[in-house]
Design an enzyme around this catalytic site. Structure first.
Site, PDB file in Angstrom:
ATOM      1  N   SER A  90       0.857  -1.188   0.000  1.00 56.70           N
ATOM      2  CA  SER A  90       0.000   0.000   0.000  1.00 56.70           C
ATOM      3  C   SER A  90       0.892   1.237   0.000  1.00 56.70           C
ATOM      4  O   SER A  90       1.762   1.382   0.868  1.00 56.70           O
ATOM      5  CB  SER A  90      -0.907   0.000   1.238  1.00 56.70           C
ATOM      6  OG  SER A  90      -1.670   1.177   1.301  1.00 56.70           O
ATOM      7  N   ARG A 122      -8.219   2.973  -9.127  1.00 59.19           N
ATOM      8  CA  ARG A 122      -8.023   2.606  -7.731  1.00 59.19           C
ATOM      9  C   ARG A 122      -9.239   2.893  -6.859  1.00 59.19           C
ATOM     10  O   ARG A 122      -9.229   2.615  -5.680  1.00 59.19           O
ATOM     11  CB  ARG A 122      -6.808   3.323  -7.151  1.00 59.19           C
ATOM     12  CG  ARG A 122      -5.515   2.921  -7.843  1.00 59.19           C
ATOM     13  CD  ARG A 122      -4.316   3.334  -7.057  1.00 59.19           C
ATOM     14  NE  ARG A 122      -4.196   2.526  -5.845  1.00 59.19           N
ATOM     15  CZ  ARG A 122      -3.241   2.704  -4.932  1.00 59.19           C
ATOM     16  NH1 ARG A 122      -2.372   3.662  -5.076  1.00 59.19           N
ATOM     17  NH2 ARG A 122      -3.188   1.945  -3.858  1.00 59.19           N
ATOM     18  N   ASN A 180      -8.552   3.971   2.858  1.00 57.19           N
ATOM     19  CA  ASN A 180      -9.509   2.862   2.793  1.00 57.19           C
ATOM     20  C   ASN A 180      -8.779   1.517   2.826  1.00 57.19           C
ATOM     21  O   ASN A 180      -9.239   0.564   3.457  1.00 57.19           O
ATOM     22  CB  ASN A 180     -10.365   2.968   1.537  1.00 57.19           C
ATOM     23  CG  ASN A 180     -11.379   4.092   1.610  1.00 57.19           C
ATOM     24  OD1 ASN A 180     -11.796   4.497   2.693  1.00 57.19           O
ATOM     25  ND2 ASN A 180     -11.773   4.622   0.463  1.00 57.19           N
ATOM     26  N   GLU A 181      -7.648   1.440   2.120  1.00 60.05           N
ATOM     27  CA  GLU A 181      -6.833   0.227   2.174  1.00 60.05           C
ATOM     28  C   GLU A 181      -6.367  -0.024   3.601  1.00 60.05           C
ATOM     29  O   GLU A 181      -6.406  -1.157   4.100  1.00 60.05           O
ATOM     30  CB  GLU A 181      -5.620   0.362   1.255  1.00 60.05           C
ATOM     31  CG  GLU A 181      -5.931   0.349  -0.226  1.00 60.05           C
ATOM     32  CD  GLU A 181      -4.704   0.602  -1.072  1.00 60.05           C
ATOM     33  OE1 GLU A 181      -4.855   0.642  -2.303  1.00 60.05           O
ATOM     34  OE2 GLU A 181      -3.604   0.763  -0.506  1.00 60.05           O
ATOM     35  N   LEU A 182      -5.915   1.041   4.247  1.00 60.59           N
ATOM     36  CA  LEU A 182      -5.418   0.917   5.613  1.00 60.59           C
ATOM     37  C   LEU A 182      -6.515   0.425   6.552  1.00 60.59           C
ATOM     38  O   LEU A 182      -6.279  -0.421   7.422  1.00 60.59           O
ATOM     39  CB  LEU A 182      -4.889   2.269   6.093  1.00 60.59           C
ATOM     40  CG  LEU A 182      -3.988   2.240   7.318  1.00 60.59           C
ATOM     41  CD1 LEU A 182      -2.659   1.567   6.982  1.00 60.59           C
ATOM     42  CD2 LEU A 182      -3.754   3.649   7.837  1.00 60.59           C
TER      43      LEU A 182
END
Length: 241
Positions: free
Chosen positions: A16, A50, A82-84
């Site tokens: 990420s 993404r 959002n990934e985190l």
């Protein structure tokens, strides 16, 4: 008849990062370094696409390890946050290990939302002033991931030294994961085999009479089984470095 598509092994490592800031140099060398060590890596190369968090969520779910490259502009990207958040959820379920990397930022600056890193987060806080729950989830994810043992460019530089440190950390985590992935069935089989061999040998040494030998072998089985199962349990639950 069309041939079936080739089998694709799920990614082991999810990276990420904020693309515009580090894609063309550091990330490229990091991916090469991991693949040179036969580590499977997922990197989202379609920056324009993404926004589809569902696809990214699937890739995170399939991964064993996530490497989070915290950089000055990481919090400029809603997608990164959002990934985190998704990574944090899987960490809480013990389904994912995360290695934070502080790339040209300080640990305290990330932890306390200071400097440029913090300024970008404040901009998002203002943007979503009417959605405090979203901000709270991002903050919780950040605070949790930052507290984990990570690597810094202050210690390793922003080039190949940091790449080598990340590759070493990833390999170590993967080895721990493989060691801990012993299933309960495998533990039982290994324990049973150890019990059989141990009781057989010890009983032979202690007894010459057949009836006594059988009785001693059976009695030895219980404590040996308990000891072996305990050792395998300790092996599976040994804390990560």
């Amino acid at each position: 008849m069309a041939e079936p598509p080739p089998y694709q092994r799920p990614p082991q490592v999810f990276i990420s990062f904020y693309g515009n800031e580090s894609r063309d140099n550091f990330i490229k060398y990091l991916v090469w370094g991991l693949r040179d060590e036969r580590v499977n890596v997922f990197v989202d190369r379609a920056e324009a696409n993404r926004r589809d968090i569902r696809n990214i969520s699937t890739k995170i779910e399939e991964s064993n390890i996530a490497v989070v490259i915290f950089s000055k502009r990481y919090t400029e990207s809603e997608m990164c946050l959002n990934e985190l958040q998704k990574m944090y959820e899987h960490v809480e379920q013990s389904n994912l290990k995360v290695i934070p990397v502080f790339y040209d930022v300080s640990i305290s600056g990330v932890k306390n939302l200071e400097d440029e890193f913090g300024n970008h987060f404040e901009e998002l806080r203002e943007k979503y002033a009417n959605d405090p729950l979203k901000i709270l989830k991002w903050e919780d994810s950040l605070s949790s991931i930052v507290e984990r043992t990570g690597l810094t460019s202050e210690d390793h530089g922003t080039g190949l030294g940091l790449v080598r440190a990340i590759v070493t950390a990833v390999k170590s985590e993967l080895m721990d994961s493989e060691r801990q992935n012993i299933t309960k069935g495998q533990v039982f089989v290994l324990a049973s085999a150890a019990v059989f061999i141990c009781s057989l040998i010890v009983a032979r040494l202690l007894c010459t009479d057949v009836k006594v030998y059988k009785a001693v072998k059976s009695l030895l089985g219980f404590p040996v089984l308990a000891g072996v199962l305990h050792q395998f349990y300790c092996l599976r639950t040994q804390p990560n470095r």
